[in-house]
Design a protein around this motif. Structure first.
Motif, PDB file in Angstrom:
ATOM      1  N   TRP A 211      34.213  43.582  37.643  1.00 40.29           N
ATOM      2  CA  TRP A 211      34.071  42.862  39.320  1.00 40.29           C
ATOM      3  C   TRP A 211      34.494  41.419  38.700  1.00 40.29           C
ATOM      4  N   VAL A 212      34.186  40.800  38.003  1.00 38.49           N
ATOM      5  CA  VAL A 212      34.098  39.816  38.288  1.00 38.49           C
ATOM      6  C   VAL A 212      35.132  38.464  38.046  1.00 38.49           C
ATOM      7  N   ALA A 213      36.205  40.117  37.303  1.00 40.14           N
ATOM      8  CA  ALA A 213      37.416  39.576  36.748  1.00 40.14           C
ATOM      9  C   ALA A 213      38.149  39.237  37.899  1.00 40.14           C
ATOM     10  N   TYR A 214      37.742  39.556  39.526  1.00 43.43           N
ATOM     11  CA  TYR A 214      39.454  39.812  40.840  1.00 43.43           C
ATOM     12  C   TYR A 214      38.480  38.741  41.721  1.00 43.43           C
ATOM     13  N   PRO A 215      40.041  38.549  43.107  1.00 47.50           N
ATOM     14  CA  PRO A 215      41.087  38.915  42.695  1.00 47.50           C
ATOM     15  C   PRO A 215      42.122  38.398  41.381  1.00 47.50           C
ATOM     16  N   ALA A 216      42.758  38.329  40.735  1.00 51.15           N
ATOM     17  CA  ALA A 216      43.437  38.377  39.852  1.00 51.15           C
ATOM     18  C   ALA A 216      45.086  38.984  39.712  1.00 51.15           C
ATOM     19  N   PHE A 217      46.133  37.909  39.644  1.00 48.05           N
ATOM     20  CA  PHE A 217      47.437  38.615  39.123  1.00 48.05           C
ATOM     21  C   PHE A 217      47.685  39.566  37.992  1.00 48.05           C
ATOM     22  N   ARG A 218      48.035  40.566  38.677  1.00 42.12           N
ATOM     23  CA  ARG A 218      49.103  41.917  37.610  1.00 42.12           C
ATOM     24  C   ARG A 218      49.636  42.146  37.488  1.00 42.12           C
ATOM     25  N   THR A 219      50.523  42.004  36.750  1.00 44.38           N
ATOM     26  CA  THR A 219      52.361  42.450  35.931  1.00 44.38           C
ATOM     27  C   THR A 219      52.904  43.836  36.502  1.00 44.38           C
ATOM     28  N   LYS A 220      51.474  44.640  36.871  1.00 41.77           N
ATOM     29  CA  LYS A 220      52.230  45.854  37.096  1.00 41.77           C
ATOM     30  C   LYS A 220      53.016  46.074  38.848  1.00 41.77           C
ATOM     31  N   ASN A 221      52.192  45.525  39.104  1.00 45.06           N
ATOM     32  CA  ASN A 221      52.129  45.258  40.735  1.00 45.06           C
ATOM     33  C   ASN A 221      53.319  44.348  41.246  1.00 45.06           C
TER      34      ASN A 221
END
Ligand code: HEC
Ligand code: HEC
Length: 262
Positions: free
Chosen positions: A51-61
């Motif tokens: 919960w506390v780590a998003y928003p976050a960049f994801r390599t997957k998309n």
């Protein structure tokens, strides 16, 4: 608020059968199947650390994901939403996603916003072993330790209409785009969490081998499949911890190539 949090918890635990969320699920998985103890267990990708780590960049998309999009990702791949009644993951404003987010927010009460490295987040990485990993060795581990719950055929165990142990491959399992299809991810999950119960843990070697065995079986097609197995493999399955498109399944066809599962 309490009502919606409780709804979210019920969906988390019973995702494929809960009347609110069942229509978005194309297999017989629950969120809890991979995020143990209703998403609270450290080392089993707990929700309070997410919960506390998003928003976050994801390599997957290749873009910044909100927590809603991250959950939708688990619906699309781990819950195989393309094969569900609705055919896609729940919309961000749907009752299902609002309830899941409310529950996850509650589970994260007091956690430090923006801390993307809370101890216990994700599945603890498992170091490679000198012997590597081998599905044939893993088949032995599976029969000895896992089949008692997940079934000789990996299709899980139902008792009186209730699914006690989830299927690990085949049409009712996670699809080829899910994180768990990666051998390193599955090995880490298994090493720390399986067999279920406090009794025993596998050693690192057995965890690697049995993860390779499970992920050398057929499962539902990757929703990103574009009709060309070689290209889909190159685009999304280049990792050496990934058998999709590179190894033959039990039926002799390349994994990911079974037309019945597209
Ligand atoms: C078949 C296994 C599986 C199922 C079922 C599953 N997930 Fe996941 N989930 C994963 C894996 C693997 C990851 C990546 C963990 C990691 O990064 O180490 C993940 C990651 C996540 C994350 C991000 C965690 C983080 O720390 O960044 C969230 C949030 C999440 N899942 C929510 C859900 C929800 C909600 C459901 C049910 C709708 C669900 N998942 C069902 C396997 C699963
Ligand atoms: C005592 C019964 C039991 C044994 C033995 C067992 N599991 Fe599980 N396993 C479960 C249950 C129950 C879940 C779902 C967790 C939950 O809902 O809390 C699960 C979930 C999983 C998952 C998550 C993916 C999914 O589809 O839900 C994997 C992978 C897995 N087990 C692999 C294994 C492997 C490999 C072994 C052997 C080393 C093993 N399990 C042994 C009961 C068992």
């Amino acid at each position: 608020m309490g009502e919606v949090i409780r709804l979210g918890e019920a969906i988390f635990i019973g995702t494929f059968s809960h009347p609110e969320s069942a229509r978005y699920v194309g297999n017989t998985q629950t969120c809890e199947g991979c995020h143990l103890d209703a998403g609270r267990l450290a080392g089993a990708a707990p929700m309070w650390a997410a919960w506390v780590a998003y928003p976050a960049f994801r390599t997957k998309n290749q873009r910044v994901n909100t927590i809603a999009e991250r959950i939708q990702g688990c619906f699309t791949y781990s819950m195989n939403a393309p094969a569900s009644t609705v055919g896609h993951a729940p919309e961000a404003e749907s009752d299902t996603l609002v309830a899941l987010q409310s529950y996850i927010h509650w589970v994260a009460t007091g956690a430090p916003t923006g801390d993307s490295g809370m101890p216990g987040r994700g599945y603890p990485t498992l170091d490679p072993t000198p012997q590597g990993f081998d599905p044939d060795r893993g088949a032995g581990v599976y029969q000895t330790v896992c089949a008692v719950c997940h079934g000789n055929d990996g299709q899980g165990t139902w008792v009186r209409g209730e699914l006690l142990f989830p299927p690990l491959w085949g049409a009712k399992s996670y699809n080829w785009g899910a994180g768990m299809h990666r051998i390193d991810t599955a090995a880490a999950y298994i090493r720390h969490n399986m067999p279920l119960g406090p009794a025993t843990r596998l050693n690192d070697q057995d965890a690697w081998d049995v993860a390779a065995f499970i992920n050398a079986q057929e499962r539902p097609q990757d929703p990103r499949f574009n009709g060309d197995l070689a290209e889909t493999t190159r685009l999304y399955h280049a990792s050496r911890y990934d058998y999709y498109g590179k190894r033959s399944g039990p039926d002799g066809r390349p994994l990911g190539d079974d037309p019945a599962k597209r």
